[in-house]
Design a protein around this motif. Structure first.
Motif, PDB file in Angstrom:
ATOM      1  N   GLY A  71       0.762  -1.243   0.000  1.00  0.00           N
ATOM      2  CA  GLY A  71       0.000   0.000   0.000  1.00  0.00           C
ATOM      3  C   GLY A  71       0.792   1.293   0.000  1.00  0.00           C
ATOM      4  O   GLY A  71       0.216   2.349   0.275  1.00  0.00           O
ATOM      5  N   GLY A  72       2.083   1.246  -0.303  1.00  0.00           N
ATOM      6  CA  GLY A  72       2.867   2.480  -0.393  1.00  0.00           C
ATOM      7  C   GLY A  72       2.878   3.244   0.903  1.00  0.00           C
ATOM      8  O   GLY A  72       3.090   2.680   1.982  1.00  0.00           O
ATOM      9  N   ALA A  73       2.602   4.536   0.815  1.00  0.00           N
ATOM     10  CA  ALA A  73       2.592   5.394   1.999  1.00  0.00           C
ATOM     11  C   ALA A  73       1.188   5.610   2.547  1.00  0.00           C
ATOM     12  O   ALA A  73       0.991   6.444   3.419  1.00  0.00           O
ATOM     13  N   GLY A  74       0.206   4.864   2.029  1.00  0.00           N
ATOM     14  CA  GLY A  74      -1.146   4.937   2.565  1.00  0.00           C
ATOM     15  C   GLY A  74      -2.048   5.957   1.904  1.00  0.00           C
ATOM     16  O   GLY A  74      -3.197   6.135   2.327  1.00  0.00           O
ATOM     17  N   GLU A  75      -1.583   6.630   0.849  1.00  0.00           N
ATOM     18  CA  GLU A  75      -2.418   7.630   0.191  1.00  0.00           C
ATOM     19  C   GLU A  75      -3.640   7.001  -0.476  1.00  0.00           C
ATOM     20  O   GLU A  75      -4.745   7.540  -0.391  1.00  0.00           O
ATOM     21  N   THR A  76      -3.459   5.853  -1.132  1.00  0.00           N
ATOM     22  CA  THR A  76      -4.591   5.180  -1.759  1.00  0.00           C
ATOM     23  C   THR A  76      -5.586   4.716  -0.707  1.00  0.00           C
ATOM     24  O   THR A  76      -6.806   4.879  -0.859  1.00  0.00           O
ATOM     25  N   ALA A  77      -5.079   4.137   0.380  1.00  0.00           N
ATOM     26  CA  ALA A  77      -5.956   3.680   1.454  1.00  0.00           C
ATOM     27  C   ALA A  77      -6.761   4.832   2.039  1.00  0.00           C
ATOM     28  O   ALA A  77      -7.951   4.695   2.349  1.00  0.00           O
ATOM     29  N   LYS A  78      -6.130   5.981   2.211  1.00  0.00           N
ATOM     30  CA  LYS A  78      -6.824   7.152   2.746  1.00  0.00           C
ATOM     31  C   LYS A  78      -8.026   7.517   1.873  1.00  0.00           C
ATOM     32  O   LYS A  78      -9.121   7.807   2.384  1.00  0.00           O
ATOM     33  N   LYS A  79      -7.841   7.470   0.563  1.00  0.00           N
ATOM     34  CA  LYS A  79      -8.932   7.805  -0.354  1.00  0.00           C
ATOM     35  C   LYS A  79     -10.006   6.726  -0.360  1.00  0.00           C
ATOM     36  O   LYS A  79     -11.205   7.027  -0.452  1.00  0.00           O
ATOM     37  N   ILE A  89      -3.979  -2.910   4.960  1.00  0.00           N
ATOM     38  CA  ILE A  89      -2.793  -2.660   4.148  1.00  0.00           C
ATOM     39  C   ILE A  89      -1.723  -3.679   4.517  1.00  0.00           C
ATOM     40  O   ILE A  89      -1.452  -3.896   5.698  1.00  0.00           O
ATOM     41  N   VAL A  90      -1.129  -4.293   3.512  1.00  0.00           N
ATOM     42  CA  VAL A  90       0.031  -5.156   3.720  1.00  0.00           C
ATOM     43  C   VAL A  90       1.229  -4.453   3.114  1.00  0.00           C
ATOM     44  O   VAL A  90       1.242  -4.129   1.922  1.00  0.00           O
ATOM     45  N   PRO A 105      -4.997   6.436   9.285  1.00  0.00           N
ATOM     46  CA  PRO A 105      -5.056   5.859  10.633  1.00  0.00           C
ATOM     47  C   PRO A 105      -6.207   4.885  10.851  1.00  0.00           C
ATOM     48  O   PRO A 105      -6.151   4.059  11.757  1.00  0.00           O
ATOM     49  N   ALA A 106      -7.256   4.954  10.037  1.00  0.00           N
ATOM     50  CA  ALA A 106      -8.385   4.035  10.200  1.00  0.00           C
ATOM     51  C   ALA A 106      -8.142   2.681   9.533  1.00  0.00           C
ATOM     52  O   ALA A 106      -8.931   1.752   9.719  1.00  0.00           O
ATOM     53  N   ALA A 107      -7.079   2.571   8.757  1.00  0.00           N
ATOM     54  CA  ALA A 107      -6.759   1.295   8.113  1.00  0.00           C
ATOM     55  C   ALA A 107      -6.017   0.392   9.093  1.00  0.00           C
ATOM     56  O   ALA A 107      -5.342   0.866  10.008  1.00  0.00           O
ATOM     57  N   ARG A 108      -6.132  -0.909   8.864  1.00  0.00           N
ATOM     58  CA  ARG A 108      -5.339  -1.885   9.621  1.00  0.00           C
ATOM     59  C   ARG A 108      -4.079  -2.164   8.818  1.00  0.00           C
ATOM     60  O   ARG A 108      -4.159  -2.605   7.672  1.00  0.00           O
ATOM     61  N   VAL A 109      -2.939  -1.918   9.432  1.00  0.00           N
ATOM     62  CA  VAL A 109      -1.655  -2.050   8.738  1.00  0.00           C
ATOM     63  C   VAL A 109      -0.959  -3.318   9.202  1.00  0.00           C
ATOM     64  O   VAL A 109      -0.761  -3.523  10.403  1.00  0.00           O
ATOM     65  N   HIS A 110      -0.584  -4.164   8.235  1.00  0.00           N
ATOM     66  CA  HIS A 110       0.120  -5.413   8.514  1.00  0.00           C
ATOM     67  C   HIS A 110       1.533  -5.269   7.968  1.00  0.00           C
ATOM     68  O   HIS A 110       1.737  -5.232   6.755  1.00  0.00           O
ATOM     69  N   GLU A 111       2.497  -5.173   8.846  1.00  0.00           N
ATOM     70  CA  GLU A 111       3.884  -4.943   8.453  1.00  0.00           C
ATOM     71  C   GLU A 111       4.552  -6.283   8.175  1.00  0.00           C
ATOM     72  O   GLU A 111       5.181  -6.883   9.042  1.00  0.00           O
ATOM     73  N   CYS A 112       4.399  -6.766   6.944  1.00  0.00           N
ATOM     74  CA  CYS A 112       4.943  -8.070   6.573  1.00  0.00           C
ATOM     75  C   CYS A 112       4.926  -8.207   5.060  1.00  0.00           C
ATOM     76  O   CYS A 112       4.285  -7.418   4.355  1.00  0.00           O
ATOM     77  N   MET A 113       5.629  -9.222   4.572  1.00  0.00           N
ATOM     78  CA  MET A 113       5.534  -9.575   3.161  1.00  0.00           C
ATOM     79  C   MET A 113       4.151 -10.161   2.891  1.00  0.00           C
ATOM     80  O   MET A 113       3.549 -10.798   3.774  1.00  0.00           O
ATOM     81  N   PHE A 114       3.647  -9.955   1.698  1.00  0.00           N
ATOM     82  CA  PHE A 114       2.352 -10.539   1.367  1.00  0.00           C
ATOM     83  C   PHE A 114       2.386 -12.059   1.472  1.00  0.00           C
ATOM     84  O   PHE A 114       1.407 -12.684   1.900  1.00  0.00           O
ATOM     85  N   GLU A 115       3.522 -12.644   1.122  1.00  0.00           N
ATOM     86  CA  GLU A 115       3.649 -14.099   1.214  1.00  0.00           C
ATOM     87  C   GLU A 115       3.472 -14.594   2.648  1.00  0.00           C
ATOM     88  O   GLU A 115       3.070 -15.747   2.865  1.00  0.00           O
TER      89      GLU A 115
END
Length: 286
Positions: A71-79, A89-90, A105-115
Protein backbone atom coordinates in the motif's frame (compact mmCIF):
# COMPACT_ATOMS: atom_id res chain seq x y z
CA UNK A 1 20.24 -6.53 7.05
CA UNK A 2 23.18 -5.99 9.42
CA UNK A 3 22.70 -3.38 12.08
CA UNK A 4 25.63 -1.33 10.79
CA UNK A 5 24.63 -1.44 7.13
CA UNK A 6 23.11 1.70 5.64
CA UNK A 7 19.55 1.09 4.44
CA UNK A 8 19.77 2.86 1.09
CA UNK A 9 16.31 1.64 0.06
CA UNK A 10 14.68 3.27 3.07
CA UNK A 11 16.67 6.47 2.49
CA UNK A 12 15.61 6.49 -1.16
CA UNK A 13 11.95 6.03 -0.23
CA UNK A 14 12.17 8.74 2.39
CA UNK A 15 13.75 11.22 -0.03
CA UNK A 16 11.39 10.26 -2.86
CA UNK A 17 8.29 10.66 -0.72
CA UNK A 18 9.53 13.95 0.72
CA UNK A 19 10.20 15.32 -2.77
CA UNK A 20 6.85 14.13 -4.13
CA UNK A 21 4.98 15.59 -1.17
CA UNK A 22 6.81 18.90 -1.63
CA UNK A 23 5.95 18.91 -5.34
CA UNK A 24 2.36 17.63 -5.25
CA UNK A 25 1.19 17.79 -1.64
CA UNK A 26 0.71 14.01 -1.45
CA UNK A 27 2.99 11.03 -0.81
CA UNK A 28 2.34 9.22 -4.07
CA UNK A 29 5.12 7.44 -5.93
CA UNK A 30 2.92 5.75 -8.54
CA UNK A 31 2.62 6.57 -12.24
CA UNK A 32 0.24 9.16 -13.58
CA UNK A 33 -2.02 9.06 -16.63
CA UNK A 34 -1.26 11.99 -18.90
CA UNK A 35 -4.14 12.07 -21.39
CA UNK A 36 -4.82 15.74 -22.19
CA UNK A 37 -2.10 16.98 -19.85
CA UNK A 38 1.15 18.73 -20.71
CA UNK A 39 4.00 16.61 -19.39
CA UNK A 40 5.56 18.76 -16.69
CA UNK A 41 6.26 18.55 -12.99
CA UNK A 42 3.46 21.06 -12.41
CA UNK A 43 0.93 18.53 -13.73
CA UNK A 44 2.24 15.49 -11.87
CA UNK A 45 -0.46 15.63 -9.20
CA UNK A 46 -3.23 15.94 -11.80
CA UNK A 47 -1.80 12.95 -13.69
CA UNK A 48 -1.59 10.87 -10.52
CA UNK A 49 -5.17 11.80 -9.61
CA UNK A 50 -6.26 10.72 -13.10
CA UNK A 51 -4.58 7.36 -12.42
CA UNK A 52 -6.40 7.00 -9.09
CA UNK A 53 -9.73 7.88 -10.71
CA UNK A 54 -9.21 5.22 -13.38
CA UNK A 55 -8.17 2.68 -10.75
CA UNK A 56 -11.16 3.39 -8.51
CA UNK A 57 -13.52 3.06 -11.48
CA UNK A 58 -12.75 -0.68 -11.33
CA UNK A 59 -14.21 -0.97 -7.82
CA UNK A 60 -17.79 -2.05 -7.12
CA UNK A 61 -20.29 0.71 -6.40
CA UNK A 62 -20.72 -0.32 -2.77
CA UNK A 63 -18.64 -0.41 0.41
CA UNK A 64 -16.05 -3.19 0.19
CA UNK A 65 -13.52 -4.91 2.39
CA UNK A 66 -10.30 -4.11 0.53
CA UNK A 67 -6.86 -5.62 0.98
CA UNK A 68 -4.39 -3.03 -0.31
CA UNK A 69 -1.33 -5.16 -1.08
CA UNK A 70 1.88 -3.12 -1.03
CA UNK A 71 0.00 0.00 0.00
CA UNK A 72 2.87 2.48 -0.39
CA UNK A 73 2.59 5.39 2.00
CA UNK A 74 -1.15 4.94 2.56
CA UNK A 75 -2.42 7.63 0.19
CA UNK A 76 -4.59 5.18 -1.76
CA UNK A 77 -5.96 3.68 1.45
CA UNK A 78 -6.82 7.15 2.75
CA UNK A 79 -8.93 7.80 -0.35
CA UNK A 80 -10.58 4.38 -0.18
CA UNK A 81 -11.53 4.97 3.45
CA UNK A 82 -13.04 8.34 2.53
CA UNK A 83 -15.27 6.51 0.02
CA UNK A 84 -16.62 4.27 2.78
CA UNK A 85 -14.54 1.16 2.22
CA UNK A 86 -12.74 -0.71 4.97
CA UNK A 87 -9.04 -1.23 4.25
CA UNK A 88 -6.28 -3.55 5.38
CA UNK A 89 -2.79 -2.66 4.15
CA UNK A 90 0.03 -5.16 3.72
CA UNK A 91 3.44 -3.50 3.46
CA UNK A 92 6.85 -4.99 4.33
CA UNK A 93 8.79 -1.77 4.89
CA UNK A 94 8.78 -0.40 8.48
CA UNK A 95 9.22 3.08 7.05
CA UNK A 96 6.22 2.78 4.71
CA UNK A 97 4.16 1.07 7.42
CA UNK A 98 4.73 4.14 9.56
CA UNK A 99 3.61 6.45 6.76
CA UNK A 100 0.50 4.28 6.23
CA UNK A 101 -0.43 4.61 9.89
CA UNK A 102 0.04 8.39 9.69
CA UNK A 103 -1.82 8.90 6.40
CA UNK A 104 -4.60 6.33 6.88
CA UNK A 105 -5.06 5.86 10.63
CA UNK A 106 -8.39 4.04 10.20
CA UNK A 107 -6.76 1.30 8.11
CA UNK A 108 -5.34 -1.88 9.62
CA UNK A 109 -1.66 -2.05 8.74
CA UNK A 110 0.12 -5.41 8.51
CA UNK A 111 3.88 -4.94 8.45
CA UNK A 112 4.94 -8.07 6.57
CA UNK A 113 5.53 -9.57 3.16
CA UNK A 114 2.35 -10.54 1.37
CA UNK A 115 3.65 -14.10 1.21
CA UNK A 116 3.64 -14.12 5.05
CA UNK A 117 0.31 -12.33 5.51
CA UNK A 118 -2.32 -14.32 7.40
CA UNK A 119 -6.06 -13.74 7.45
CA UNK A 120 -9.21 -15.81 7.66
CA UNK A 121 -10.39 -17.29 4.35
CA UNK A 122 -12.93 -15.20 2.42
CA UNK A 123 -12.01 -12.04 4.36
CA UNK A 124 -11.98 -9.53 1.48
CA UNK A 125 -14.15 -8.37 -1.39
CA UNK A 126 -11.18 -6.89 -3.26
CA UNK A 127 -7.50 -7.78 -3.37
CA UNK A 128 -5.82 -4.69 -4.81
CA UNK A 129 -2.37 -4.53 -6.39
CA UNK A 130 -1.49 -0.95 -7.32
CA UNK A 131 2.07 -1.19 -8.71
CA UNK A 132 2.91 -3.92 -6.20
CA UNK A 133 2.14 -7.07 -8.18
CA UNK A 134 5.60 -7.04 -9.76
CA UNK A 135 7.30 -7.51 -6.37
CA UNK A 136 5.49 -10.76 -5.50
CA UNK A 137 6.47 -14.12 -7.01
CA UNK A 138 4.07 -15.15 -9.77
CA UNK A 139 3.39 -18.50 -8.19
CA UNK A 140 2.26 -16.87 -4.93
CA UNK A 141 0.42 -13.62 -5.64
CA UNK A 142 -2.78 -14.68 -7.41
CA UNK A 143 -3.07 -18.12 -5.74
CA UNK A 144 -2.97 -16.53 -2.30
CA UNK A 145 -5.59 -13.98 -3.28
CA UNK A 146 -7.93 -16.81 -4.24
CA UNK A 147 -7.86 -18.01 -0.64
CA UNK A 148 -8.63 -14.53 0.70
CA UNK A 149 -11.54 -13.50 -1.52
CA UNK A 150 -15.14 -13.65 -0.33
CA UNK A 151 -17.78 -15.03 -2.75
CA UNK A 152 -18.20 -12.56 -5.60
CA UNK A 153 -14.86 -10.93 -4.81
CA UNK A 154 -12.33 -9.75 -7.37
CA UNK A 155 -8.61 -9.13 -7.81
CA UNK A 156 -7.55 -5.79 -9.27
CA UNK A 157 -4.09 -5.57 -10.80
CA UNK A 158 -2.67 -2.23 -11.93
CA UNK A 159 0.97 -2.65 -12.83
CA UNK A 160 3.79 -2.85 -15.34
CA UNK A 161 4.79 -6.03 -17.12
CA UNK A 162 7.83 -6.59 -19.31
CA UNK A 163 6.99 -6.74 -23.00
CA UNK A 164 8.30 -9.45 -25.35
CA UNK A 165 11.05 -7.05 -26.48
CA UNK A 166 12.67 -7.00 -23.05
CA UNK A 167 15.91 -9.01 -23.09
CA UNK A 168 16.91 -8.71 -19.44
CA UNK A 169 19.65 -6.14 -20.05
CA UNK A 170 18.94 -3.11 -17.86
CA UNK A 171 21.41 -0.99 -19.82
CA UNK A 172 19.39 -1.49 -23.00
CA UNK A 173 16.01 -1.32 -21.24
CA UNK A 174 16.62 1.05 -18.32
CA UNK A 175 13.03 1.91 -17.46
CA UNK A 176 10.04 0.02 -16.11
CA UNK A 177 9.86 -3.41 -14.59
CA UNK A 178 7.57 -6.22 -13.60
CA UNK A 179 6.99 -9.83 -14.53
CA UNK A 180 7.33 -10.84 -18.15
CA UNK A 181 3.90 -10.59 -19.74
CA UNK A 182 4.08 -14.09 -21.28
CA UNK A 183 4.84 -15.66 -17.89
CA UNK A 184 1.95 -13.73 -16.33
CA UNK A 185 -0.46 -14.90 -19.03
CA UNK A 186 0.65 -18.50 -18.48
CA UNK A 187 0.13 -18.22 -14.73
CA UNK A 188 -3.28 -16.63 -15.21
CA UNK A 189 -4.36 -19.39 -17.60
CA UNK A 190 -3.40 -22.04 -15.05
CA UNK A 191 -5.66 -20.62 -12.33
CA UNK A 192 -9.45 -20.63 -11.84
CA UNK A 193 -9.69 -16.96 -12.79
CA UNK A 194 -11.31 -15.11 -15.66
CA UNK A 195 -10.52 -11.64 -16.93
CA UNK A 196 -13.54 -9.41 -16.32
CA UNK A 197 -11.86 -6.37 -17.87
CA UNK A 198 -8.43 -5.40 -19.15
CA UNK A 199 -7.20 -1.98 -20.24
CA UNK A 200 -3.78 -1.19 -21.67
CA UNK A 201 -2.75 2.28 -20.44
CA UNK A 202 0.92 2.04 -21.42
CA UNK A 203 0.97 5.12 -23.64
CA UNK A 204 -0.93 7.18 -21.08
CA UNK A 205 1.42 6.19 -18.23
CA UNK A 206 4.69 6.33 -20.19
CA UNK A 207 5.36 10.09 -19.87
CA UNK A 208 5.62 9.67 -16.07
CA UNK A 209 9.18 8.40 -16.44
CA UNK A 210 10.25 11.67 -18.06
CA UNK A 211 9.37 13.62 -14.91
CA UNK A 212 11.71 11.43 -12.87
CA UNK A 213 14.37 11.60 -15.58
CA UNK A 214 14.18 15.39 -15.62
CA UNK A 215 14.86 15.48 -11.88
CA UNK A 216 17.91 13.22 -12.23
CA UNK A 217 19.20 15.34 -15.12
CA UNK A 218 19.10 18.39 -12.83
CA UNK A 219 21.28 16.50 -10.35
CA UNK A 220 23.54 15.41 -13.22
CA UNK A 221 23.90 18.98 -14.46
CA UNK A 222 24.85 20.16 -10.98
CA UNK A 223 27.51 17.48 -10.61
CA UNK A 224 28.88 18.25 -14.08
CA UNK A 225 29.21 21.93 -13.21
CA UNK A 226 31.05 21.06 -9.98
CA UNK A 227 33.37 18.75 -11.93
CA UNK A 228 34.10 21.46 -14.49
CA UNK A 229 35.01 23.96 -11.80
CA UNK A 230 37.25 21.41 -10.06
CA UNK A 231 39.01 20.76 -13.37
CA UNK A 232 39.76 24.48 -13.70
CA UNK A 233 40.58 25.41 -10.13
CA UNK A 234 41.37 22.18 -8.21
CA UNK A 235 42.70 19.66 -10.75
CA UNK A 236 44.63 17.64 -8.16
CA UNK A 237 41.56 17.25 -5.94
CA UNK A 238 39.49 16.30 -8.97
CA UNK A 239 42.04 13.61 -9.92
CA UNK A 240 41.89 12.15 -6.40
CA UNK A 241 38.08 12.13 -6.40
CA UNK A 242 37.87 10.46 -9.82
CA UNK A 243 40.41 7.84 -8.77
CA UNK A 244 38.42 7.10 -5.60
CA UNK A 245 35.20 6.76 -7.58
CA UNK A 246 36.81 4.32 -10.01
CA UNK A 247 38.13 2.27 -7.10
CA UNK A 248 34.80 2.14 -5.25
CA UNK A 249 32.30 1.80 -8.12
CA UNK A 250 32.50 -0.76 -10.91
CA UNK A 251 32.63 0.34 -14.52
CA UNK A 252 29.14 -1.02 -15.20
CA UNK A 253 27.66 0.79 -12.20
CA UNK A 254 29.38 4.00 -13.28
CA UNK A 255 27.84 3.59 -16.72
CA UNK A 256 24.39 3.04 -15.15
CA UNK A 257 24.87 6.13 -13.00
CA UNK A 258 25.92 8.22 -15.99
CA UNK A 259 22.91 6.94 -17.90
CA UNK A 260 20.59 7.92 -15.07
CA UNK A 261 22.10 11.35 -14.42
CA UNK A 262 23.22 12.58 -17.82
CA UNK A 263 21.22 10.79 -20.51
CA UNK A 264 17.54 10.60 -21.48
CA UNK A 265 17.08 6.88 -22.11
CA UNK A 266 14.35 6.81 -19.48
CA UNK A 267 11.78 8.22 -21.87
CA UNK A 268 8.25 7.39 -22.98
CA UNK A 269 9.39 5.65 -26.14
CA UNK A 270 11.62 3.18 -24.29
CA UNK A 271 9.01 2.67 -21.61
CA UNK A 272 6.38 1.77 -24.21
CA UNK A 273 8.83 -0.48 -26.05
CA UNK A 274 9.86 -2.59 -23.09
CA UNK A 275 6.78 -2.44 -20.87
CA UNK A 276 3.04 -3.00 -20.86
CA UNK A 277 0.96 -1.26 -18.21
CA UNK A 278 -2.36 -3.01 -17.54
CA UNK A 279 -5.42 -2.29 -15.44
CA UNK A 280 -7.21 -5.61 -14.85
CA UNK A 281 -10.17 -7.06 -12.99
CA UNK A 282 -9.97 -10.78 -12.30
CA UNK A 283 -12.76 -12.93 -10.87
CA UNK A 284 -12.67 -16.54 -9.65
CA UNK A 285 -14.46 -19.00 -11.87
CA UNK A 286 -15.37 -21.37 -9.04
Amino acid sequence: MGKNKINTQAIGLDVGLAFTKWLTGAENLHYGLWDGLQVSAANLRAAQEAYTDRLFALLPDRPCRILDIGGGAGETAKKLLALGHSVDIVVPSPFLAGRCRANAPAARVHECMFEDFKADPASFDICLFSESFQYIPLDQGLPKCLTLLAPGGEIIVADCFRSPEYTGDRMLAPVGGGHRIAAFRETLASLPLRVVSEEDVTLSAAPSVEIEQGLFNVFGYGLTRVDQDLARHKPRLRWVLHRAIRALISERKRARLDQRLNQQMRNRENFARFNIYLLMRLRPTA
